[in-house]
Design a protein around this motif. Structure first.
Motif, mmCIF file in Angstrom:
data_model
loop_
_atom_site.group_PDB
_atom_site.id
_atom_site.type_symbol
_atom_site.label_atom_id
_atom_site.label_comp_id
_atom_site.label_asym_id
_atom_site.label_seq_id
_atom_site.Cartn_x
_atom_site.Cartn_y
_atom_site.Cartn_z
ATOM 1 N N LEU A 118 10.265 75.114 46.854
ATOM 2 C CA LEU A 118 9.582 74.551 45.691
ATOM 3 C C LEU A 118 9.635 75.562 44.552
ATOM 4 O O LEU A 118 9.436 76.756 44.776
ATOM 5 N N HIS A 145 5.508 74.562 40.607
ATOM 6 C CA HIS A 145 4.737 73.765 41.559
ATOM 7 C C HIS A 145 3.406 74.433 41.912
ATOM 8 O O HIS A 145 2.500 73.792 42.439
ATOM 9 N N TYR A 186 14.435 67.289 46.214
ATOM 10 C CA TYR A 186 13.764 67.130 47.505
ATOM 11 C C TYR A 186 14.302 65.908 48.251
ATOM 12 O O TYR A 186 14.534 65.966 49.467
ATOM 13 N N VAL A 203 5.591 67.765 48.449
ATOM 14 C CA VAL A 203 5.986 67.848 47.047
ATOM 15 C C VAL A 203 4.886 67.317 46.130
ATOM 16 O O VAL A 203 4.565 67.907 45.116
#
Length: 191
Positions: free
Chosen positions: A14, A18, A47, A71
């Motif tokens: 990530l 994020h 993703y 996510v």
């Protein structure tokens, strides 16, 4: 708190954004909103490609424990993407042809284009050529669930249809009606 990257349990890295609490909130400033939305789109498509996920629903932001949890949520900073913002992001993706509402005529679920339909068409034709399937009739099931896994394994039928339609325009594929539904025949053709 410093922003940092984080690797998810599925091995996806990530980005540091994020870990920024404002990233999970639909920003009132149009420029900031546009930048954050573009970052969400890149994150979602990256993703999806990593996990080979084809669908994203607004409900995925509301329901914990789904494929998108790592996510759409960040437990480390106690944040999650709100359904209204996810809906806005999905709408933006559809407008940019990076997703399509599926099923059509609703706005709560999309089929993600982490590969554009044109790219799927090329992958499909390359697969048919490399596996010796030219001029033979295949069912959609033969393509989406082949004996040996391929990059096309699990491709949703609506996306498969789009890819075949693109190939048909260049005379490299033809949809055929068969006893148990539809099939496709691939030809050498030219791009």
């Amino acid at each position: 708190m410093a922003l940092s990257t984080h690797t998810t349990s599925t091995g996806y890295l990530l980005p540091s954004i994020h870990s920024a609490p404002p990233f999970f909130t639909q920003q009132p400033n149009p420029t900031t909103l546009s930048i954050a939305t573009e970052q969400w789109i890149r994150l979602i498509l990256g993703y999806a490609r990593h996990r080979k996920l084809f669908f994203l629903r607004v409900e995925d932001a509301e329901t914990p424990g789904n494929d998108w949890d790592e996510v759409l949520r960040n437990e480390r900073i106690n944040r999650k993407l709100l359904p209204t913002y996810l809906s806005y992001i999905l709408d933006t993706m559809v407008k940019k042809n990076l997703a399509a509402y599926e099923p059509p005529k609703q706005t709560r679920a999309v089929l993600l284009h982490w590969r554009l339909p044109e790219e799927w068409a090329e992958a499909l034709h390359e697969w048919a050529t490399s596996t010796g399937q030219l001029n033979s009739i295949l069912t959609f099931y033969d393509i989406t669930d082949p004996p040996l896994e391929s990059s096309l394994t699990g491709i949703p039928i609506p996306l498969l249809r789009k890819a075949i339609a693109i190939l048909a325009k260049t005379n490299r594929a033809q949809i055929i009606t068969i006893a148990d539904g539809e099939g496709v025949r691939f030809f050498t053709g030219n791009k």
